[in-house]
Design a protein around this motif. Structure first.
Motif, mmCIF file in Angstrom:
data_model
loop_
_atom_site.group_PDB
_atom_site.id
_atom_site.type_symbol
_atom_site.label_atom_id
_atom_site.label_comp_id
_atom_site.label_asym_id
_atom_site.label_seq_id
_atom_site.Cartn_x
_atom_site.Cartn_y
_atom_site.Cartn_z
ATOM 1 N N LEU A 72 4.374 8.263 -10.572
ATOM 2 C CA LEU A 72 3.315 9.272 -10.473
ATOM 3 C C LEU A 72 3.242 9.697 -9.007
ATOM 4 N N THR A 73 3.964 10.765 -8.652
ATOM 5 C CA THR A 73 3.959 11.216 -7.257
ATOM 6 C C THR A 73 2.674 12.007 -6.975
ATOM 7 N N SER A 74 2.372 12.191 -5.706
ATOM 8 C CA SER A 74 1.152 12.895 -5.255
ATOM 9 C C SER A 74 -0.090 12.364 -5.955
ATOM 10 N N THR A 75 -0.074 11.062 -6.251
ATOM 11 C CA THR A 75 -1.195 10.455 -6.971
ATOM 12 C C THR A 75 -1.651 9.208 -6.227
ATOM 13 N N ALA A 76 -2.836 9.261 -5.650
ATOM 14 C CA ALA A 76 -3.349 8.084 -4.943
ATOM 15 C C ALA A 76 -4.113 7.195 -5.904
ATOM 16 N N ALA A 77 -3.968 5.893 -5.736
ATOM 17 C CA ALA A 77 -4.855 4.953 -6.428
ATOM 18 C C ALA A 77 -6.126 4.862 -5.589
ATOM 19 N N THR A 78 -7.267 4.942 -6.235
ATOM 20 C CA THR A 78 -8.523 4.940 -5.466
ATOM 21 C C THR A 78 -9.318 3.655 -5.642
ATOM 22 N N ALA A 79 -9.025 2.900 -6.694
ATOM 23 C CA ALA A 79 -9.756 1.637 -6.885
ATOM 24 C C ALA A 79 -8.962 0.711 -7.798
ATOM 25 N N VAL A 80 -9.178 -0.579 -7.577
ATOM 26 C CA VAL A 80 -8.600 -1.605 -8.451
ATOM 27 C C VAL A 80 -9.765 -2.432 -8.973
ATOM 28 N N ASP A 81 -9.789 -2.630 -10.285
ATOM 29 C CA ASP A 81 -10.838 -3.463 -10.877
ATOM 30 C C ASP A 81 -10.171 -4.720 -11.453
ATOM 31 N N ALA A 83 -11.357 -7.429 -12.694
ATOM 32 C CA ALA A 83 -11.938 -7.988 -13.925
ATOM 33 C C ALA A 83 -11.468 -7.191 -15.138
ATOM 34 N N ALA A 84 -11.484 -5.855 -15.013
ATOM 35 C CA ALA A 84 -11.073 -5.001 -16.138
ATOM 36 C C ALA A 84 -9.557 -4.829 -16.210
ATOM 37 N N HIS A 85 -8.828 -5.282 -15.145
ATOM 38 C CA HIS A 85 -7.378 -5.078 -15.063
ATOM 39 C C HIS A 85 -7.035 -3.582 -15.141
ATOM 40 N N THR A 86 -7.684 -2.791 -14.312
ATOM 41 C CA THR A 86 -7.379 -1.356 -14.283
ATOM 42 C C THR A 86 -7.237 -0.861 -12.845
ATOM 43 N N VAL A 87 -6.468 0.224 -12.734
ATOM 44 C CA VAL A 87 -6.344 0.952 -11.468
ATOM 45 C C VAL A 87 -6.884 2.354 -11.717
ATOM 46 N N THR A 88 -7.785 2.798 -10.859
ATOM 47 C CA THR A 88 -8.300 4.166 -10.983
ATOM 48 C C THR A 88 -7.477 5.082 -10.085
ATOM 49 N N LEU A 89 -7.144 6.234 -10.613
ATOM 50 C CA LEU A 89 -6.345 7.208 -9.855
ATOM 51 C C LEU A 89 -7.247 8.326 -9.325
ATOM 52 N N ALA A 90 -6.724 9.051 -8.315
ATOM 53 C CA ALA A 90 -7.530 10.113 -7.689
ATOM 54 C C ALA A 90 -7.904 11.201 -8.695
ATOM 55 N N ASN A 91 -7.098 11.365 -9.743
ATOM 56 C CA ASN A 91 -7.424 12.393 -10.744
ATOM 57 C C ASN A 91 -8.430 11.886 -11.790
ATOM 58 N N GLY A 92 -8.962 10.679 -11.551
ATOM 59 C CA GLY A 92 -10.009 10.156 -12.429
ATOM 60 C C GLY A 92 -9.484 9.304 -13.572
ATOM 61 N N GLU A 93 -8.179 9.343 -13.824
ATOM 62 C CA GLU A 93 -7.629 8.527 -14.918
ATOM 63 C C GLU A 93 -7.622 7.049 -14.530
ATOM 64 N N THR A 94 -7.583 6.196 -15.524
ATOM 65 C CA THR A 94 -7.409 4.767 -15.223
ATOM 66 C C THR A 94 -6.140 4.261 -15.902
ATOM 67 N N LEU A 95 -5.461 3.365 -15.191
ATOM 68 C CA LEU A 95 -4.229 2.757 -15.716
ATOM 69 C C LEU A 95 -4.504 1.282 -15.968
ATOM 70 N N PRO A 96 -4.256 0.794 -17.162
ATOM 71 C CA PRO A 96 -4.397 -0.644 -17.365
ATOM 72 C C PRO A 96 -3.179 -1.385 -16.804
ATOM 73 N N LEU A 244 -7.794 -0.663 -0.610
ATOM 74 C CA LEU A 244 -7.948 -0.948 -2.047
ATOM 75 C C LEU A 244 -8.183 -2.430 -2.285
ATOM 76 N N ALA A 245 -7.390 -3.247 -1.592
ATOM 77 C CA ALA A 245 -7.453 -4.697 -1.796
ATOM 78 C C ALA A 245 -8.800 -5.241 -1.329
ATOM 79 N N LYS A 246 -9.257 -4.717 -0.203
ATOM 80 C CA LYS A 246 -10.534 -5.187 0.349
ATOM 81 C C LYS A 246 -11.669 -4.846 -0.608
ATOM 82 N N ASP A 247 -11.667 -3.582 -1.084
ATOM 83 C CA ASP A 247 -12.721 -3.154 -2.011
ATOM 84 C C ASP A 247 -12.677 -3.947 -3.315
ATOM 85 N N ALA A 248 -11.478 -4.415 -3.672
ATOM 86 C CA ALA A 248 -11.351 -5.179 -4.920
ATOM 87 C C ALA A 248 -11.727 -6.648 -4.710
#
Ligand SMILES: Cc1cc2nc3c(=O)[nH]c(=O)nc-3n(C[C@H](O)[C@H](O)[C@H](O)COP(=O)(O)OP(=O)(O)OC[C@H]3O[C@@H](n4cnc5c(N)ncnc54)[C@H](O)[C@@H]3O)c2cc1C
Length: 403
Positions: A72-81, A83-96, A244-248
């Motif tokens: 997924l180019t030009s796509t930043a990960a914005t958060a890692v959860d 507990a939920a085992h998900t990554v949130t992307l800048a476009n709002g989608e989440t990846l398990p 990302l790691a710090k916030d997680a």
């Protein structure tokens, strides 16, 4: 399997997952517009025009499709959860994810020099930075002031000079590269640069980057010199991308702290490459390496660990540089060289030699300059931990294997 970061580490991890037989989904989340590329040519052959795009690609563009790896180019990960085992992307989608690798690399250290916002002042990390700088430097005739006397500053200075530009270089060391390899050996590189017309103003920094009409025109050094400049490149080190790691909630310690197997404080999240500070089994100390070979080695180990294999990052750190006609390779534990004696085999003046760092009778690092095919022997001296006779070490007639 999700990998955040489309650098050399991320690409190597994806390749290793497939090589190890993993057949499930693999996604690389990459905030740059490019498929994964490697950075060393950016300040050397790619910048000078001697090497093309191919030199940048660790894996062919077709490899990802052929191996069913999504990038997924030009796509930043914005958060890692975690507990939920998900990554949130800048476009709002989440990846398990089942297992996650954070390979977000590092970014140039930003110093708020007065005038840093002027047109003509550049940082240097990405392919885009190198393409922009190539366009500017290739015609020659510019006045470039480099701020930073480390590896990247010295490489860009050499390439810019080879392209016919005037280059002045500022840095906080008396001798460039001396933090990494000491004054005597840094002096070998400095002499080659001076011979080619690079002007050093050391030690000094920029008191102010000066400009007219929003464009850089000169640099006032902290030593009071005014250096003409229509281009300034700031290369004063990098900081690991830990956000990302710090916030997680992962443990941070000069990067993301990881075990020798590259596991973070969360058992399903791994970190590798420039961002990871790993426990090295030989030194029993944490080390964060910002080098190409570590991106490859740690990408492999992280992928194996993600698959539940018993893998440990125990490589002897290695890196290389090319500046003018000086080619150099270095292996060893930089942290152990501080109190070590330097033993030279060969001729410093002729710029053909091997330097060894010897601590308590044992080789802890070795660097070959314009002498080739000796890395295996140097690594063997280091990894064996055998005591050495320094007279033999300095004698080119004694094979390294016999010491
Ligand atoms: C100009 C230059 C020359 C170099 N020359 C040498 C050399 O000669 N020898 C040597 O040994 N080493 C060299 N290095 C160092 C080497 O390139 C690095 O060690 C290597 O790039 C590290 O790889 P990495 O994949 O860990 O990080 P990176 O290459 O930094 O890749 C990380 C990627 O992750 C992306 N990313 C960050 N955050 C996010 C996010 N939230 N979401 C999605 N993506 C994200 C970044 O944009 C980047 O694309 C050089 C580096 C530079 C910049």
């Amino acid at each position: 399997m999700v990998i955040i970061g489309g650098g050399l580490t991320g690409a190597t991890a994806a390749e290793t997952l497939r090589k190890e037989g993993y057949a499930g989904p693999v996604t690389i989340v990459a905030d740059e517009p490019e498929i994964p590329y490697q950075r060393p040519p950016l300040s050397k052959g790619f910048l000078s025009g001697k090497e093309g795009e191919d030199a940048l690609l660790p894996l062919a563009a077709t490899w990802y499709g052929e191996n069913n790896v999504t990038v997924l180019t030009s796509t930043a990960a914005t958060a890692v959860d975690p507990a939920a085992h998900t990554v949130t992307l800048a476009n709002g989608e989440t990846l398990p994810y089942a297992k996650l690798l954070i390979a977000t690399g590092a970014s140039p250290r930003v110093i708020p020099f007065k005038g840093v916002e002027l047109d003509g002042v550049h940082y240097f990390r990405s392919k885009a930075d190198s393409v922009a700088m190539k366009e500017l430097l290739s015609a020659g005739g510019h006045n470039l002031v480099m701020i930073g006397s480390g590896w990247i500053g010295m490489e860009i200075a050499a390439t810019a000079r080879e392209l016919g530009n005037n280059v002045a270089l500022l840095g906080l060391e008396d001798v460039p590269l001396s933090i990494a390899i000491g004054k005597q050996l840094g002096g070998v590189f400095a002499a080659r640069h001076e011979e080619a017309g690079v002007k050093f103003v050391l030690p000094s920094s920029a008191a102010e980057i000066q400009g007219t009409d929003g464009k850089v025109s000169s640099v006032l050094t902290t030593t009071g010199e005014v250096l003409p400049a229509d281009l300034v490149v700031v290369a004063v080190g990098v900081v690991p991308n830990i956000g990302l790691a710090k916030d997680a909630g992962l443990t941070i310690n000069n990067g993301i702290e990881v075990t020798g197997s590259l596991a973070t404080s969360d058992p399903d999240i791994f970190a590798a490459g420039d961002v990871a500070n790993s426990l090295h089994p030989v030194t029993n100390a944490y080390a964060r390496s910002e080098h190409w070979a570590n991106a490859i080695a740690s990408g492999k180990v992280a992928a194996k660990s993600m698959l539940g294999q018993d893998a440990v990052l125990d490589d002897i750190p290695y890196f290389y540089t090319d500046q003018f006609d000086l080619g150099m390779e270095y292996s060893g534990f930089g942290a152990l060289t501080k109190d070590a004696d330097v033993v030279v085999r060969g001729d410093l003046a002729a710029r053909e030699f091997i330097a060894f760092w010897v601590l308590e009778g044992r080789v802890v690092a070795g660097m070959n300059v314009n002498i080739w095919d000796v890395q295996d022997a140097i690594k063997d001296l280091i990894s064996s931990g055998r005591t050495v006779d320094t007279a033999k070490l300095a004698d080119p007639k004694t094979p390294l294997e016999a010491i």
